[in-house]
Design an enzyme around this catalytic site. Structure first.
Site, PDB file in Angstrom:
ATOM      1  N   ASP A  61       0.855  -1.187   0.000  1.00  0.00           N
ATOM      2  CA  ASP A  61       0.000   0.000   0.000  1.00  0.00           C
ATOM      3  C   ASP A  61       0.893   1.239   0.000  1.00  0.00           C
ATOM      4  O   ASP A  61       2.110   1.134   0.162  1.00  0.00           O
ATOM      5  CB  ASP A  61      -1.002   0.005   1.151  1.00  0.00           C
ATOM      6  CG  ASP A  61      -0.365  -0.167   2.517  1.00  0.00           C
ATOM      7  OD1 ASP A  61       0.870  -0.308   2.601  1.00  0.00           O
ATOM      8  OD2 ASP A  61      -1.096  -0.163   3.519  1.00  0.00           O
ATOM      9  N   PHE A  65       6.347   2.843  -4.462  1.00  0.00           N
ATOM     10  CA  PHE A  65       7.735   3.055  -4.033  1.00  0.00           C
ATOM     11  C   PHE A  65       8.303   4.423  -4.402  1.00  0.00           C
ATOM     12  O   PHE A  65       9.406   4.764  -3.994  1.00  0.00           O
ATOM     13  CB  PHE A  65       8.666   1.949  -4.565  1.00  0.00           C
ATOM     14  CG  PHE A  65       8.315   0.584  -4.069  1.00  0.00           C
ATOM     15  CD1 PHE A  65       8.609   0.211  -2.769  1.00  0.00           C
ATOM     16  CD2 PHE A  65       7.649  -0.326  -4.885  1.00  0.00           C
ATOM     17  CE1 PHE A  65       8.266  -1.048  -2.279  1.00  0.00           C
ATOM     18  CE2 PHE A  65       7.303  -1.583  -4.410  1.00  0.00           C
ATOM     19  CZ  PHE A  65       7.615  -1.957  -3.114  1.00  0.00           C
ATOM     20  N   TYR A  74       2.957   4.792   0.691  1.00  0.00           N
ATOM     21  CA  TYR A  74       3.623   5.388   1.846  1.00  0.00           C
ATOM     22  C   TYR A  74       2.586   6.176   2.655  1.00  0.00           C
ATOM     23  O   TYR A  74       1.718   6.849   2.090  1.00  0.00           O
ATOM     24  CB  TYR A  74       4.720   6.343   1.403  1.00  0.00           C
ATOM     25  CG  TYR A  74       5.869   5.695   0.668  1.00  0.00           C
ATOM     26  CD1 TYR A  74       6.587   4.635   1.228  1.00  0.00           C
ATOM     27  CD2 TYR A  74       6.273   6.163  -0.581  1.00  0.00           C
ATOM     28  CE1 TYR A  74       7.657   4.062   0.559  1.00  0.00           C
ATOM     29  CE2 TYR A  74       7.345   5.598  -1.255  1.00  0.00           C
ATOM     30  CZ  TYR A  74       8.036   4.534  -0.689  1.00  0.00           C
ATOM     31  OH  TYR A  74       9.103   3.975  -1.344  1.00  0.00           O
ATOM     32  N   HIS A  79       9.439  -8.221   0.489  1.00  0.00           N
ATOM     33  CA  HIS A  79       9.319  -6.771   0.349  1.00  0.00           C
ATOM     34  C   HIS A  79      10.667  -6.120   0.664  1.00  0.00           C
ATOM     35  O   HIS A  79      11.398  -6.588   1.547  1.00  0.00           O
ATOM     36  CB  HIS A  79       8.250  -6.261   1.322  1.00  0.00           C
ATOM     37  CG  HIS A  79       7.793  -4.880   1.048  1.00  0.00           C
ATOM     38  ND1 HIS A  79       8.478  -3.768   1.501  1.00  0.00           N
ATOM     39  CD2 HIS A  79       6.719  -4.403   0.366  1.00  0.00           C
ATOM     40  CE1 HIS A  79       7.837  -2.681   1.123  1.00  0.00           C
ATOM     41  NE2 HIS A  79       6.767  -3.036   0.419  1.00  0.00           N
TER      42      HIS A  79
END
Length: 235
Positions: free
Chosen positions: A66, A79, A68, A192
Site C-alpha cells: 500500500d 515506491f 507510503y 518486500h
C-alpha cells in the site's frame, strides 16, 4: 468513481470500475474525508500509475503493498516519492539492489516517473492509506480492483515481467500465466524491500537484470533502469 486513467485501460477495467465493490470503496473514502482523516495519496493521484503507463506499453509490473503513509510521500506510483522528498528506506534498498544487480548508482532522489513512462507499471495492491496507519485501507475493495488490473495485463500476448514484492503482492501471481504454464509472462517473487524483510531474500534477488534478460530473449526491448538526475533533500 471516474478516475483519470489512460484510455487504453478503460475497456478492460470498465466492469471493475462500475462494480458494487468500487462504489462501496468510493463511499468509504468519502466518509474518511468527511471525518477529517488525511488519506494518501491525494484523490487526484490515486490512479497515477494507470494514467502514466498505458496498457499496451506495460513491459514490467512492480507490485507493492500500500502507499507510503507519511506526509508528502505517496503520489500514486508504488515506491516513488516526488522530487525533493527523501527516498524512504524501502526505496533506498531498491536502489542498493539495482546497483548490485546492474551497476547503476543510486539516484539522488526518489522520483520514479521515468520508469512509469518507460513501461514499468508501479502499482500497489491497495491504492490508498490513512496517514500514519500502514495497511489501514486493506479489505475495502482495492484488492479486487487491482486483481482486475493484473488480469488485464496478464491477457496481453506480449511478454510482461511481474515483480511481486511482499506476501500481499505475491497473491496476484495466481492471475498470471507464465511461460512455465504455457503463457507469455514471467513472475519474479521476492520479499518486500523494507528494512524488516530485505535481508530475507530481497538483496541478491537480481530482479532488474532478470527482467531485462527475459524481455530481450523474447524480442522485446529492455527497460532503461537508470533514472535522470533530479535534486533531493539531503539527510
Amino acid at each position: 468513481m471516474n478516475p483519470r486513467i489512460d484510455p487504453s485501460w478503460e475497456g478492460p477495467l470498465v466492469d471493475a470500475l462500475a462494480c458494487p465493490d468500487m462504489a462501496a470503496l468510493h463511499a468509504f473514502l468519502d466518509g474518511e474525508a468527511a471525518a477529517g482523516k488525511q488519506v494518501f495519496p491525494a484523490a487526484a493521484d490515486r490512479f497515477r500509475a494507470l494514467e502514466l503507463t498505458p496498457l499496451p506499453k506495460v513491459r514490467v509490473v512492480i507490485l507493492g503493498q500500500d502507499p507510503y503513509h507519511g506526509p508528502g510521500q505517496a503520489h500514486g506510483l508504488s515506491f516513488s516519492v516526488r522530487p525533493g522528498i527523501r527516498p524512504p528506506p524501502s526505496l533506498v534498498n531498491i536502489y542498493k539492489e539495482l546497483h548490485a544487480d546492474l551497476g547503476i548508482a543510486p539516484a539522488r532522489h526518489g522520483f520514479l516517473e521515468h520508469w512509469a513512462k518507460a513501461g514499468v507499471l508501479l502499482l500497489n495492491t491497495v491504492m490508498s492509506v490513512e496517514a500514519g496507519r500502514a495497511g489501514s485501507h486493506r479489505d475495502r475493495g482495492w484488492e479486487r480492483f487491482t486483481d482486475a488490473v493484473i488480469r488485464a495485463i496478464a491477457a496481453k500476448p506480449e511478454p510482461v515481467v511481474f515483480l511481486l514484492w511482499g506476501a500481499h503482492a505475491q497473491k496476484k501471481a495466481a492471475f498470471v500465466r507464465t511461460v512455465e504454464r504455457g503463457g507469455a509472462h514471467l513472475v519474479l517473487s521476492a520479499p518486500h524491500p523494507s528494512p524488516l524483510s530485505a535481508y530475507k531474500g530481497w538483496f541478491g534477488s537480481r530482479p532488474f537484470s532478470q527482467a531485462n534478460a527475459f524481455l530481450v530473449e523474447r524480442g522485446a526491448a529492455p527497460v532503461d533502469w537508470a533514472l535522470p538526475n533530479l535534486p533531493r533533500i539531503d539527510p
